[in-house]
Design a protein around this motif. Sequence first.
Motif, short mmCIF file in Angstrom:
data_model
loop_
_atom_site.label_atom_id
_atom_site.label_comp_id
_atom_site.label_asym_id
_atom_site.label_seq_id
_atom_site.Cartn_x
_atom_site.Cartn_y
_atom_site.Cartn_z
N CYS A 39 -8.12 4.07 1.55
CA CYS A 39 -7.01 3.15 1.82
C CYS A 39 -7.55 1.76 2.17
N HIS A 71 2.21 2.60 2.86
CA HIS A 71 2.35 2.98 4.27
C HIS A 71 1.37 2.16 5.08
N HIS A 91 0.82 -1.22 0.00
CA HIS A 91 0.00 0.00 0.00
C HIS A 91 0.85 1.27 0.00
#
Length: 146
Positions: free
Chosen positions: A56, A19, A17
């Motif tokens: 996210c 982070h 991803h």
Amino acid sequence: MDMAEIPVELKRLADFHGHLGPYVLLGYRMGLIARRYFPGKFFATVYTGTEPPVSCLIDGVQFSSGCTWGKGNIAVKEGGKAVARFYDGLRSIEMSPLDTIQTRIDAVSSYESGEKLSLDLHQLSDLEILMIREGGTETSDRIVKL
Ligand SMILES: [Zn+2]
């Protein structure tokens, strides 16, 4: 944050991803639950929209569930909510963070505090972080690809 303290699967998630944050962590945990819940192929719909940070969650779901954009078995709906729904044509399961968890996420004010919260959440059980609802059908449960 010392990377040595981070479990190996979360390092892989962070590599994928870019982070580690609470939404990608939640998506990762939701995908793991779905993998255990369905015996075979299943599909995902997420209601995050595409604006970070809540979007996210999509990457976490893709990473652990096997439902990926490229395979066409994940759909992203607008909504800005950390909600994911999984279904296989027979059963369905929907998940969202508990209010107490959402409050902790909303209080994140820096990259470092988001990473720290992710690690803290990962220590908790599924039912300590997520509301999990089984059953029901949505029009979005229509299976478009096999
Ligand atoms: Zn992120």
